[in-house]
Scaffold this motif. Structure first.
Motif, PDB file in Angstrom:
ATOM      1  N   LEU A 145      24.492 -20.671   3.994  1.00 36.49           N
ATOM      2  CA  LEU A 145      25.595 -21.805   4.477  1.00 36.49           C
ATOM      3  C   LEU A 145      24.374 -22.130   3.554  1.00 36.49           C
ATOM      4  O   LEU A 145      23.425 -21.553   3.251  1.00 36.49           O
ATOM      5  CB  LEU A 145      25.465 -21.761   6.429  1.00 36.49           C
ATOM      6  CG  LEU A 145      26.734 -20.886   6.430  1.00 36.49           C
ATOM      7  CD1 LEU A 145      26.698 -21.522   8.270  1.00 36.49           C
ATOM      8  CD2 LEU A 145      27.742 -21.000   5.907  1.00 36.49           C
TER       9      LEU A 145
ATOM     10  N   CYS B 239      23.309 -25.290   5.631  1.00 35.54           N
ATOM     11  CA  CYS B 239      23.212 -26.912   6.446  1.00 35.54           C
ATOM     12  C   CYS B 239      21.995 -27.794   6.134  1.00 35.54           C
ATOM     13  O   CYS B 239      20.885 -27.698   5.835  1.00 35.54           O
ATOM     14  CB  CYS B 239      21.741 -26.296   7.379  1.00 35.54           C
ATOM     15  SG  CYS B 239      23.068 -25.137   8.490  1.00 35.54           S
TER      16      CYS B 239
ATOM     17  N   ASN C 111      22.842 -17.292  11.719  1.00 36.99           N
ATOM     18  CA  ASN C 111      24.481 -18.527  11.592  1.00 36.99           C
ATOM     19  C   ASN C 111      25.433 -18.073  11.965  1.00 36.99           C
ATOM     20  O   ASN C 111      26.603 -18.249  12.338  1.00 36.99           O
ATOM     21  CB  ASN C 111      24.323 -18.941  10.348  1.00 36.99           C
ATOM     22  CG  ASN C 111      24.734 -18.181   9.428  1.00 36.99           C
ATOM     23  OD1 ASN C 111      25.755 -17.136   9.746  1.00 36.99           O
ATOM     24  ND2 ASN C 111      24.740 -18.879   8.279  1.00 36.99           N
TER      25      ASN C 111
ATOM     26  N   THR D 278      27.295 -28.096   7.895  1.00 36.41           N
ATOM     27  CA  THR D 278      27.221 -26.405   7.277  1.00 36.41           C
ATOM     28  C   THR D 278      26.929 -26.892   5.604  1.00 36.41           C
ATOM     29  O   THR D 278      26.567 -25.402   5.021  1.00 36.41           O
ATOM     30  CB  THR D 278      27.258 -25.138   8.010  1.00 36.41           C
ATOM     31  OG1 THR D 278      29.270 -25.586   7.006  1.00 36.41           O
ATOM     32  CG2 THR D 278      26.707 -25.382   9.480  1.00 36.41           C
TER      33      THR D 278
ATOM     34  N   GLY E  88      30.167 -23.227   5.604  1.00 31.71           N
ATOM     35  CA  GLY E  88      30.979 -23.117   7.176  1.00 31.71           C
ATOM     36  C   GLY E  88      32.238 -23.532   7.505  1.00 31.71           C
ATOM     37  O   GLY E  88      32.044 -24.474   6.923  1.00 31.71           O
TER      38      GLY E  88
ATOM     39  N   THR F 197      31.963 -18.758  12.775  1.00 32.92           N
ATOM     40  CA  THR F 197      31.198 -18.784  13.765  1.00 32.92           C
ATOM     41  C   THR F 197      31.258 -17.956  14.623  1.00 32.92           C
ATOM     42  O   THR F 197      31.083 -17.392  15.916  1.00 32.92           O
ATOM     43  CB  THR F 197      30.435 -20.038  13.591  1.00 32.92           C
ATOM     44  OG1 THR F 197      29.900 -19.615  12.326  1.00 32.92           O
ATOM     45  CG2 THR F 197      29.176 -19.867  14.486  1.00 32.92           C
TER      46      THR F 197
END
Ligand code: SAM
Ligand code: SF4
Length: 340
Positions: A32, A34, A108, A143, A146, A151
């Motif tokens: 990812l 972030c 994550n 993210t 993402g 998740t």
């Protein structure tokens, strides 16, 4: 039998703090990006600069012999490092009297559907999963790469595997600040602790950090409008100060490096994947272990002595400031180097 009392053989820093907690960043890489942690076009380290899993294991073993009883694996994303489970298993085998009390992971969550059961089998009992929002669109924006669903699936796989889950959320002004009531309710419903984190000025992220900073004192006073927050003595040995939410029975931790100085009780040091040991997250002084580990003449006694020497340099505390005039990070390295 070997005496592992930290007062005689363990690591005590110049301010009398016993250093018993090692955080290990096993990779600088991540799946990812972030916005508060990395720039989108990050350059990662070449493989030869990264400690092998065996080297990491040896160094962790040296810390354990000096009284370290808690290790947290982090990153980058620790679970994307190839073969990482061999390290987890090896460290997990050291849980028990005279060894580790706890082995934990900060992740994550993207790999947890595949790996949660293996983590549990290796001896991990608690994990932190970073999830800043329950809104799929906001999650994708924060993210960059993402998908919230992945998740969430990981989080529930962890729960099903028997792992206690703590959700880490970075408080971001104008991004997730309206969501904390919902997250408190959601965590309460599923039995997860929630830990709110202030953004820390670590590393160039290709943007302006002063825009992101949201003081948790404000978040806490807003939460009080909906929830009864009761002070508690609960502590995990980390910097979070916890409250219990009366309505859900769940806990909320607040990590406030910018508004509250948590250094007095600091018991930890941080190892990067290149073998650099940072004695403080917010200071640049470090000790290098890679060359030492790779030198044929380095035996366990030499390694132990180098660790002791590093601990004598642990500073009293950090001095985070988001520099508003120059918009520079207070510390140049990224959180993904030292692993949060
Ligand atoms: N990739 C894993 C993850 O996201 O949980 C482990 C590494 S990540 C660097 C560890 C924690 O640091 C995450 O909870 C993340 O939200 C937090 N973090 C990253 N950059 C940060 C920053 N600049 N300020 C505050 N927290 C940060
Ligand atoms: Fe990767 Fe964790 Fe940094 Fe996000 S916070 S970019 S998941 S290392």
């Amino acid at each position: 039998m070997q005496d592992l009392d930290p007062s005689t053989t363990g690591l005590i820093d110049p301010f009398g703090r016993a250093v018993t907690y090692l955080r290990v960043s096993v990779t600088d890489r991540c799946d990812l990006r972030c916005v508060y942690c990395m720039a989108e076009d990050m350059t990662f380290l070449p493989k030869k600069e990264i400690l092998t899993l065996e080297e990491l294991d040896r160094l962790c073993g040296a810390f354990i012999a000096l009284g370290t009883d808690k290790i947290r694996l982090t990153g980058g994303e620790p679970l994307v490092r190839k073969g990482v489970m061999t390290l987890v298993r090896s460290l997990g085998a050291r849980i028990g009297a005279g060894g580790l009390r706890e082995l934990t992971v900060t992740t994550n969550g993207t790999q947890l559907t595949k790996m949660a059961e293996d983590l549990y089998a290796a001896g991990v009992r608690r994990i932190n999963v970073s999830m800043d929002t329950l809104d799929p669109g906001v999650f994708a924006a924060v993210t960059r790469w993402g998908k919230l669903e992945q998740t969430l699936d990981g989080i529930f796989a962890a729960k099903a595997a028997g792992l206690a889950v703590k959700i880490n959320a970075v408080a971001l002004k104008g991004v997730n600040e309206d969501e904390f009531d919902r997250m408190v309710a959601w965590c309460g419903e599923h039995g997860f602790d929630l830990c709110l984190i202030e953004t820390m000025p670590l590393g160039d992220i290709g943007g302006d950090r002063t825009d992101q900073y949201l003081p948790l004192s404000l978040v806490r006073s807003r939460l009080r409008k909906t929830w009864t927050l009761e002070d508690t003595d609960y502590a995990t040995g980390g910097p979070a100060r916890y409250v219990t939410v009366k309505e859900t029975g769940g806990r909320i931790g607040f990590i406030t490096p910018m508004t509250h100085n948590f250094c007095e009780s600091c018991n930890r040091v941080r190892l990067t994947c290149t073998g650099t040991l940072f004695m403080c997250l917010g200071q640049d002084d470090a000790a290098e272990f890679r060359d030492l580990l790779r030198a044929p003449s380095t035996d366990d006694a030499v390694l132990a002595q180098a660790i002791r020497e590093a601990i004598t340099r642990k500073p009293k505390g950090h001095d985070f400031v988001i520099d508003r005039r120059h918009k520079r990070p207070a510390v140049a390295r990224h959180m993904s180097m030292t692993g949060g």
